[in-house]
Structures are given as structure tokens and as C-alpha cells.
Design an enzyme around this catalytic site. Structure first.
Site, PDB file in Angstrom:
ATOM      1  N   LYS B  96      17.216 -66.039   9.576  1.00 45.06           N
ATOM      2  CA  LYS B  96      18.280 -65.671  10.515  1.00 45.06           C
ATOM      3  C   LYS B  96      17.863 -64.543  11.458  1.00 45.06           C
ATOM      4  O   LYS B  96      18.278 -64.503  12.616  1.00 45.06           O
ATOM      5  CB  LYS B  96      19.541 -65.274   9.749  1.00 45.06           C
ATOM      6  N   GLU B 118      29.715 -64.936  12.931  1.00 46.40           N
ATOM      7  CA  GLU B 118      30.228 -65.586  11.738  1.00 46.40           C
ATOM      8  C   GLU B 118      29.116 -65.556  10.704  1.00 46.40           C
ATOM      9  O   GLU B 118      27.944 -65.388  11.044  1.00 46.40           O
ATOM     10  CB  GLU B 118      30.602 -67.042  12.054  1.00 46.40           C
ATOM     11  N   SER B 385      13.760 -70.995   3.655  1.00 45.75           N
ATOM     12  CA  SER B 385      14.526 -70.278   4.680  1.00 45.75           C
ATOM     13  C   SER B 385      14.987 -68.889   4.257  1.00 45.75           C
ATOM     14  O   SER B 385      15.229 -68.030   5.091  1.00 45.75           O
ATOM     15  CB  SER B 385      15.732 -71.114   5.104  1.00 45.75           C
TER      16      SER B 385
HETATM   17  C1  PLP Z   1      18.788 -68.814   3.527  1.00 45.10           C
HETATM   18  C2  PLP Z   1      19.538 -69.764   4.393  1.00 45.10           C
HETATM   19  N1  PLP Z   1      19.008 -70.972   4.650  1.00 45.10           N
HETATM   20  C3  PLP Z   1      19.648 -71.875   5.412  1.00 45.10           C
HETATM   21  C4  PLP Z   1      20.881 -71.624   5.954  1.00 45.10           C
HETATM   22  C5  PLP Z   1      21.546 -72.708   6.747  1.00 45.10           C
HETATM   23  O1  PLP Z   1      21.618 -72.467   8.098  1.00 45.10           O
HETATM   24  P1  PLP Z   1      20.750 -73.281   9.140  1.00 45.10           P
HETATM   25  O2  PLP Z   1      20.955 -74.723   8.902  1.00 45.10           O
HETATM   26  O3  PLP Z   1      21.284 -72.835  10.447  1.00 45.10           O
HETATM   27  O4  PLP Z   1      19.328 -72.896   8.952  1.00 45.10           O
HETATM   28  C6  PLP Z   1      21.476 -70.382   5.734  1.00 45.10           C
HETATM   29  C7  PLP Z   1      22.791 -70.070   6.314  1.00 45.10           C
HETATM   30  O5  PLP Z   1      23.497 -69.186   5.971  1.00 45.10           O
HETATM   31  C8  PLP Z   1      20.788 -69.435   4.935  1.00 45.10           C
HETATM   32  O6  PLP Z   1      21.307 -68.235   4.673  1.00 45.10           O
END
Ligand code: PLP
Lengths: 263, 405
Positions: B96, B118, B385
């Protein structure tokens, strides 16, 4: 194009709002008739949406009550059809674009025509996005009522020039709900719009007393009252028709006392 | 020019990404969106802006993130070679921050003093609160009440960073409702406020902005894999909530036909149940949150409540470019259930010594399934992520383990 614009001739228009199927089918039908009897020029009927991002808590709660009553898009048309047996008051819908999109633009506009719905107010459909519904609306003789807000600035010209029916002038930033303070530049905003179009203007968002309605009707060609009426429905439930007719009469008197109607 | 490129260019022109995208947002916000669009397109290739962004990514956010060869998983699964793109090692613990730094810089150039956002899992909120602190800006975060309850640690973290957290109690009280509340706040006060959109969703230009700032993931992974293996990956896997880490992980490979792109959605209790967030598999075309895309909704266009164990994937829509990639067959989307992701949470912890975010574990669970079916000379790059500290308490609870929070 509908003949909504003509309603604003020679007097200031009052446009109250109710949410369809709040709290139930029969009460909404009676509410529409009561609003007409009380002196509404146009009745704005809200088709509930799960996520009404332009609406404050009062209308959000009304939507929830309607969902609890099992409202479907088709129910709303049936409510209008039932009201039509007793009143020919002009009706416009307020809803969010996904509701219309899912019904199908053509089918929705034709169904509006069939029920005698003259216009659509769609808060999440800005000028740039109206092209996809416009052919269907034009074909069915339905006006797409645009919104102009205190932040519209350079966008006013193109929105105003393309408008038909009437223009919904948003009185303040943010969401619907009763307010005591409004954007201070409303007079200039309306004057700015009038540079580009003869289509009448009605101010809404937050207006909730007869006095405020009088002031707003003095600035524009009409006034819209939403949350205040929805609030009466919330409190009075099945007894709402009587209460909103009384309220509508008081607003009617106030609006009629404001000067400067178009001819 | 491929068809997709043509579509993408239409998006750039501010019109529509073919069937998907667009600007379906109240008039009150249109002038502000025009300003954001203008700022983004004038700044994104500006050398001074790029230098500023690069400096923050390297010296503050800890980029580039590692491309880590997961030896134990590779051996255990017995198929394709597995590399993990370690976004969990970024400052604040998720991808993020890449996007937040970019958008906060846009906000700064627009003269804004206040950031709102958000958040679902809280990672985007934490990243926004962090950069607001760094830039000396005010910060307010909107978070569904369900999520403030299941991600308490991140709520406290945001407050510690000086942000005000608003629990949102409308609707199903999750990410979707937090976006509604943040949009309403932005419509009320945009003069001094920038809405830092947390995923590749919302009205144009947000999906494009978020993709741009998250593309650093695939730019790096491509170069890193080239250095290690001198080849392209055979498959890139990432989890999809709104789709920001996935679009960033895919971006640099979209025009490489040999690379299979797989987005992993949260199936919740199962793709074919009502308790799911598998938007691409189960959704239909609709218009919501400013965009035309795929949504989980009923036949009247009312948005359905959705469900996933993961607060970050618990969203009824998906970014418009993913809807387009799915439609054109450029990427494939699969569902992973709560149970499978919790199993993956434990698996990667024990195999690799990595406590990964429950969102990311959806992608890991898919890798566990697909790697054994691939040849040993094939390569998977899976985006991790985020890190999983925030999830430890709720996973323990899910497993029926009583720990003192
Ligand atoms: C660690 C992590 N991975 C994935 C996501 C999913 O979001 P996005 O599909 O935008 O990557 C989030 C959202 O809060 C997250 O905190």
C-alpha cells in the site's frame, strides 16, 4: 423532452421527495397523493439503492426501511401506477445509476414513459457519463435532470446548455440532510446558470423549513425538500399522508409568497 | 497495437476503458477529479517529481523489495520454482505504501493539507497515516466497524501515527461502506483534502493512478528475475481485493504473452456460496463507486453484502482493468477459500519462516495448488502483498486458540 419546464411558469415550484416503499407500498401511494393535494408541483420519488453515496442518514434509513418492506425496482413502478389512478401530478425519479443500468436503459425509460414518469435525477451520473442513457431517455421523452453544485465552476456552461426539464441546484457541499447553513454564493450560482439556459432551476439539499423554502424559491425557480419529508414519514409511519399534506400546504404558502416567478 | 493497449489509451484520454472504467460520481467531486487528473498527468513524467518519488521509495519505504527464492516451498511442492516478491518488507508492511507515497506527493503538489482514506485490513490506512505524519498533513481514516473490530492492532497503529479513525456503521460495515463514507467526506470537504484511494478502483483517474504507482512491483520483479534467472517468469500470482497489488504485479508483464497472470480472489466460504467475495467469478457488470466494472449484486443492481476472512479482500467489486483483463482473457482469476488461506498462513510460516498477511496467503494457497502441476524449469513469481502480524490474533481465534490480545 417532457413538459416539466412549463410547470415553473408564472409561479415558483415546490418539489417534495419521498422514498418508494417507505414504510410500505400503500403508504407511499397515499403519500404521493397527499403531496399532490398539499400543492406539490412535481413529486420526486426515490428508488432505494443499497449504497446511496449522495445521501445522508435520514434517506439511508428510509432506503433500509424500504428494503425491509421487500422493495424491488418493479415495485416502485407499481407504486407510481397505483398513484396514477388518483393523481396526474408530474413525477420524477431519483435513483443511482446501477439501478437503471441493471433494469436496462431502454426498458427503464420505456417503463417510465408507461407510468408517466417525466424525468430522472441520478446523482452518480455526471455530465460526462450521461451519453449512455441519453438516447433511451430522449426516445421515451424523459428528461435527464442534471445537478449543478457550488463546486461546478467552469463546468456550469456545458451542463446548463445541455439541460432539459429543470436543473437541480445543490445548495451545499456533501450529502443530503437537514441543514441550517447553505452555500453563500447561491444567488451568483443561479445567475451564472441563467447566462446559459432558460431551463428552470430548483434548489435542494438540506432545505427543511417553510421559511428556508421561501428564501430558496426567491433565489431560484423552485425548491426541493427531501430529508424533512422523509423524516416525517419515519416518525408518522402509516399516518404520514396526513402529516405530510399539512407540511406541504405550509411550504406551498411560503413558496407562493416569494417573488420573481418566471413568465 | 494490441487491443488491450488501445483500450488502455482510451482510459488515459479520460474516456472509458471500453466496457469498464469511467467516471460515475456526484457532480460535487467532478471539478476535483479534473484537478487530480491534470496533476497526475503533468507530474507523472516530470523529472523532479520522479526524483522525489524515487527518493522516498528508496530511502523511506525500503525499496526495491526483495525477490526471494522460496527454496523450501519449491522443494516441498516439487514443481515450478517459486519466487516471492516481498512487499511485506516495505515500511509499514504492505504494498500500500507505494501508492500512498505517490498520491500524497500529488496531494502536496495540489496544495492539500489533509489526507483522507478508506481502509479494509488497515494497511492502506496505516500507510496513509504514516505518510501524513511524514509530510505534516492531517489525516482521517474511514474503516468499517467490522474491520475496526477484527484489525484492532492497525486501528491503534493509525492513532499512534496521529490519524483520526472513523468506524463506519452503515451497510455491512466493511470496506465498501468505508469507501462510501470516504467519498461522502471528500464531497463535503475537498478544498484542502485529497482522497488517497487505496486500491485500483473508483472513478477515472484513480484506477490508472494506483496502477502507475504500484507498477514498481512488476518493474522490479522483472529486472530482478532477469538478473537471477535471465528469463521471464511463466506465471505471476497475486491476490485481488480491489486489485492494486495484482495490477502492480501484472503491469510490466501484460504485453508478454508467455507470462500467465493469475489473480486470486477471496472465495470466503466457497465461490458458489453467498458468503464469498469472488467478484470476477461470480459478479456481473454494474456501476458503483465511480466505475463500471464487475460487482457482486442482485438482479436489481443492489450491491450484495460480501464475505471473506480477510478484511482486505472483502470487497464486492474489482478494479476496471481486472474486469477488462478477465474479459479479454489476458489474465485468469481464481477463488481461494477462508480455510485454504488459513492453511497457507500456517504453511508459509513453517516452510519459509514468513508470517504473511491473510490476503497474501490467498495467493500462496493457489501457488501450493498450481506449482506441483508445473515443470521444475518453470518459474512462478508470487507477490506477498503484506506481512501477517495484524492477522495473528484473528487466525488464532479462527483456529480456536485463546491468546491474550
Ligand atoms: C496485505 C494486503 N494485501 C492485499 C490487499 C488487497 O488490496 P488490493 O487488491 O488493492 O491489493 C490488502 C488490502 O487491504 C492488503 O492489506
Amino acid at each position: 423532452m417532457s413538459n416539466l419546464s412549463d410547470i415553473f411558469k408564472n409561479h415558483k415550484a415546490f418539489i417534495p421527495f419521498v422514498v418508494a416503499d417507505d414504510p410500505d407500498f400503500d403508504t407511499t401511494v397515499k403519500n404521493i397523493i397527499a403531496l399532490a393535494k398539499g400543492g406539490a408541483d412535481i413529486v420526486e420519488v426515490g428508488i432505494p439503492f443499497s449504497d446511496p453515496i449522495a445521501d445522508g442518514p435520514v434517506i439511508q434509513s428510509a432506503d433500509l426501511r424500504a428494503f425491509a418492506a421487500g422493495v424491488r425496482t418493479e415495485t416502485v413502478f407499481e407504486i407510481v401506477d397505483a398513484a396514477r389512478k388518483q393523481t396526474d401530478v408530474p413525477i420524477v425519479f431519483l435513483t443511482y445509476l446501477n439501478v437503471v443500468f441493471k433494469y436496462g436503459y431502454d426498458a427503464f425509460c420505456q417503463r417510465c414513459q408507461q407510468s408517466g414518469v417525466a424525468g430522472l435525477v441520478i446523482p452518480d451520473m455526471p455530465y460526462e457519463s450521461r451519453d449512455e442513457i441519453l438516447p433511451a431517455a430522449t426516445q421515451a421523452g424523459i428528461d435527464i435532470i442534471p445537478l449543478i453544485t457550488p463546486t461546478s465552476g467552469h463546468r456550469i456552461e456545458k451542463i446548463a446548455r445541455a439541460a432539459s426539464g429543470f436543473i437541480y441546484v445543490v445548495s451545499s457541499l456533501g450529502i443530503t440532510g437537514e441543514r441550517n447553513e447553505f452555500f453563500t454564493g447561491l444567488k451568483d450560482l443561479v445567475a451564472n446558470i441563467r447566462q446559459y439556459t432558460d431551463v428552470p432551476t430548483a434548489i435542494g439539499f438540506g432545505v427543511h423549513t417553510p421559511d428556508q423554502a421561501k428564501t430558496m424559491a426567491g433565489i431560484a425557480d423552485g425548491v426541493i425538500i427531501g430529508s424533512a419529508i422523509v423524516d416525517i414519514v419515519a416518525k408518522e409511519k402509516q399516518n404520514a399522508p396526513q402529516a405530510i399534506e399539512t407540511f406541504t400546504k405550509s411550504v406551498r404558502t411560503a413558496v407562493d409568497a416569494s417573488q420573481g416567478a418566471r413568465v | 497495437m494490441t487491443k488491450l493497449k488501445a483500450e488502455a489509451q482510451k482510459t488515459r484520454a479520460g474516456i472509458y476503458a471500453g466496457t469498464y472504467g469511467g467516471q460515475y460520481i456526484p457532480e460535487t467531486l467532478m471539478t476535483e477529479l479534473e484537478k487530480v487528473d491534470h496533476a497526475f498527468h503533468t507530474l507523472k513524467d516530470d523529472p523532479a517529481f520522479k526524483a522525489e518519488l524515487h527518493d522516498l521509495l528508496v530511502n523511506y519505504a525500503n525499496r526495491p523489495s526483495l525477490l526471494y527464492y522460496a527454496k523450501n516451498m519449491t522443494k516441498d511442492l516439487g514443481g515450478a520454482k517459486i519466487y516471492l516478491k516481498r512487499e511485506d518488507l516495505n515500511h509499514t508492511g504492505a504494498h500500500k505504501i507505494n501508492n500512498v507515497i505517490g498520491q500524497a506527493l500529488l496531494a502536496k503538489h495540489l496544495g492539500k493539507k489533509r489526507l483522507i482514506a478508506e481502509t479494509g485490513a488497515g494497511q492502506h490506512g496505516v500507510a496513509t497515516a504514516t505518510i501524513a505524519a511524514l509530510f505534516g498533513m492531517e489525516c482521517e481514516i474511514f474503516m468499517g466497524k467490522e474491520d475496526t473490530d477484527r484489525q484492532k492492532l492497525n486501528v491503534y497503529r493509525m492513532e499512534l501515527l496521529g490519524a483520526k479513525v472513523h468506524p463506519v456503521t452503515t451497510g455491512s460495515m466493511v470496506l465498501k461502506d468505508a469507501i462510501n463514507a470516504a467519498l461522502q467526506e471528500w464531497a463535503t470537504r475537498s478544498e484542502d483534502t485529497f482522497y488517497v484511494m487505496g486500491s485500483a478502483v473508483g472513478p477515472y483517474p484513480f484506477p490508472e493512478i494506483v496502477k502507475h504507482f504500484q507498477s514498481v512491483i512488476s518493474k522490479e520483479s522483472k529486472a530482478q528475475l532477469k538478473a537471477k534467472e535471465n528469463t521471464l517468469p511463466d506465471m505471476v500470482v497475486a491476490c485481488v481485493g480491489g486489485g492494486s497489488n495484482a495490477i502492480g504485479s501484472f503491469a510490466d508483464y501484460i504485453d508478454d504473452p508467455s507470462v500467465r497472470l493469475v489473480g486470486v480472489e477471496a472465495a470466503g466460504k466457497g465461490v458458489n456460496t453467498d458468503q464469498t467475495a469472488a467478484t470476477i467469478e461470480r459478479g456481473s457488470v454494474g456501476i458503483f463507486h465511480g466505475m463500471k466494472s464487475l460487482f457482486l449484486q442482485n438482479e436489481d443492481g443492489q450491491i450484495n453484502p460480501v464475505y471473506s476472512i480477510s478484511a482486505g479482500l472483502d470487497y464486492p467489486g474489482v478494479g476496471p482493468e481486472h474486469a477488462a483483463l478477465a474479459k479479454e482473457g489476458h489474465a485468469q482469476y481464481v477463488g481461494i477459500t477462508d480455510d485454504e488461506s488459513v492453511q497457507a498462513f500456517e504453511y508459509i510460516a513453517k516452510q519459509e519462516g514468513i508470517v504473511a498477511a491473510i490476503e497474501s496467503c490467498h495467493a500462496i494457497a493457489y501457488v501450493e495448488k498450481i506449482a506441483p502441476t508445473m515443470r521444475k524449469d518453470q518459474i512462478i513469481v508470487c507477490t506477498l502483498s503484506g506481512r501477517g502480524d495484524k492477522d495473528v490474533a484473528s487466525i488464532a481465534k479462527y483456529k480456536g486458540v485463546d491468546i491474550d490480545e
